[in-house]
Every structure is written in C-alpha cells, then in structure tokens.
Scaffold this active site. Sequence first.
Site, short mmCIF file in Angstrom:
data_model
loop_
_atom_site.label_atom_id
_atom_site.label_comp_id
_atom_site.label_asym_id
_atom_site.label_seq_id
_atom_site.Cartn_x
_atom_site.Cartn_y
_atom_site.Cartn_z
N GLU A 80 -1.99 -0.97 -5.87
CA GLU A 80 -2.66 -0.65 -6.67
C GLU A 80 -2.53 -0.36 -7.49
O GLU A 80 -0.42 0.34 -8.55
CB GLU A 80 -3.32 0.44 -6.03
CG GLU A 80 -4.36 -0.66 -4.87
CD GLU A 80 -4.68 0.39 -4.00
OE1 GLU A 80 -6.62 0.27 -3.36
OE2 GLU A 80 -4.28 1.10 -3.47
N ASP A 110 -3.72 0.42 7.30
CA ASP A 110 -2.76 0.88 5.78
C ASP A 110 -2.12 -0.73 5.83
O ASP A 110 -1.99 -1.05 4.67
CB ASP A 110 -1.40 2.23 5.37
CG ASP A 110 -1.86 2.82 5.80
OD1 ASP A 110 -2.45 3.80 5.30
OD2 ASP A 110 -1.22 3.94 6.23
N ASP A 133 0.84 -1.22 0.22
CA ASP A 133 0.16 0.14 0.27
C ASP A 133 0.95 1.47 0.12
O ASP A 133 1.90 1.49 0.79
CB ASP A 133 -0.87 0.09 1.41
CG ASP A 133 -2.24 1.72 0.93
OD1 ASP A 133 -2.23 1.20 0.36
OD2 ASP A 133 -1.93 1.91 2.50
#
Length: 214
Positions: free
Chosen positions: A114, A197, A30
Amino acid sequence: KTSTRKYYISILVDEKIEELPKNNKKIGIDLGIKDLVITSEGIKYDNPKTLIKWEMKIAKLQRRLSRKKKGSKRYIEVKNKIARCHEKVSNIRKDNLHKISSKIVRENQIIVTEDLQVKNMMKNSKLSKVIGDASWYEFTKQLEYKSKYYGRTYIKIDKFYASSQLCHICGYKNEEVKNLSIRNWRCPKCNAVHDRDENAAHNILKEGLKLLTT
C-alpha cells in the site's frame, strides 16, 4: 561526523548491478505493528520494537543528563552515551529491514504494498511512537530501490483501498473490520475465515496485479 563522533566518507562509484533471474512469484505485503510484515503467502515477520526495548535505558541516561551541569565533562559523557543508544537502535532497525526487504526482492518478481501516508499517520499521538519505530517508509523505500536494481516490479496501490475489509475470496465488503481490534473474521457471504492482515495482503496483491494489467 555523527552525533557519536564517528566520521564517514561517501564515495560515488559506477557499478553495473546484474538483474536477478526472473521468476513467476508474486507477493502482496501488509505492514503492521504487532507483526512488521505480513505477506500473501502467510509469512509474518516479527516487529522487533527496538526503540521500546531501549527506552528504559535511554530514559535513565536522560535523567542522569538532567542532573549534570550543561557543558561539563560529565554532561558531554552522558550525552554521548544517549547518542550511542539512539545510533544502536537505528542500526538494529535498519539491519532488520534490509534483511527482510532483500529476502523479499530476491524471491519475488512482483511485489505490491500500500502507498501508506506515514507522515499523516504519525499525527496520531497514540500510534506515532510505534509507527516511527516500525519504519514503514524506510522499508518501502528499500523495496523500491532494490526492485529497480535487480529487475523486479514494485507496485504501490492507493492508500484508500479497503484491503482489510474485503474478503479476498468472494469480494464481500465487511465494514465492521474498520475496527482495528478485530483480528480475525468470518465472511458472511462465503463463510471463509480470515486473519485480518493475511487477508489484506491477498487483496493488496490482487489490486496490484489489476493495476499492472490496465
């Protein structure tokens, strides 16, 4: 020739890069602002916020520049000092990103992040400076080409996947976590306590592995 009057030559060579020995390690990542990189292993890499640390010096030089006659010797001298500051900021930032990305690629066979749309996120005037300073795009680019070089698998999951809102243990979706000020939360279903996170990194890894098997 750069803005700091340095010359570089680019040489193309044919080089055989040997793949790293395969392992069974998998990692979800992340990306953040307070911490630059948060992994599913619970490791956090600090965001050095390089530009912010140099802002005062750059602003001071820019004020000096505004008082100089454009094109004069003094003007060019101060302008070059500003360019050198920006170059140093860029070099420090890239060096940090290279160290982190190389470590992650060396240690892990499967790497998942991501697919952040950084260009769209930069439209947020409140966050554009810190997002630009974090250089998320540069970091993911480094992960991608280093993974190809060394025989690693790099996966990007959908940008709309709710990685922060899902409990990675039971799958409960907590929409209250949309609020970015919530850094820790307890799952109402299984009672697990999550660091926002780290939990997101776990979910990113799970989603990446799911994509890998479909």
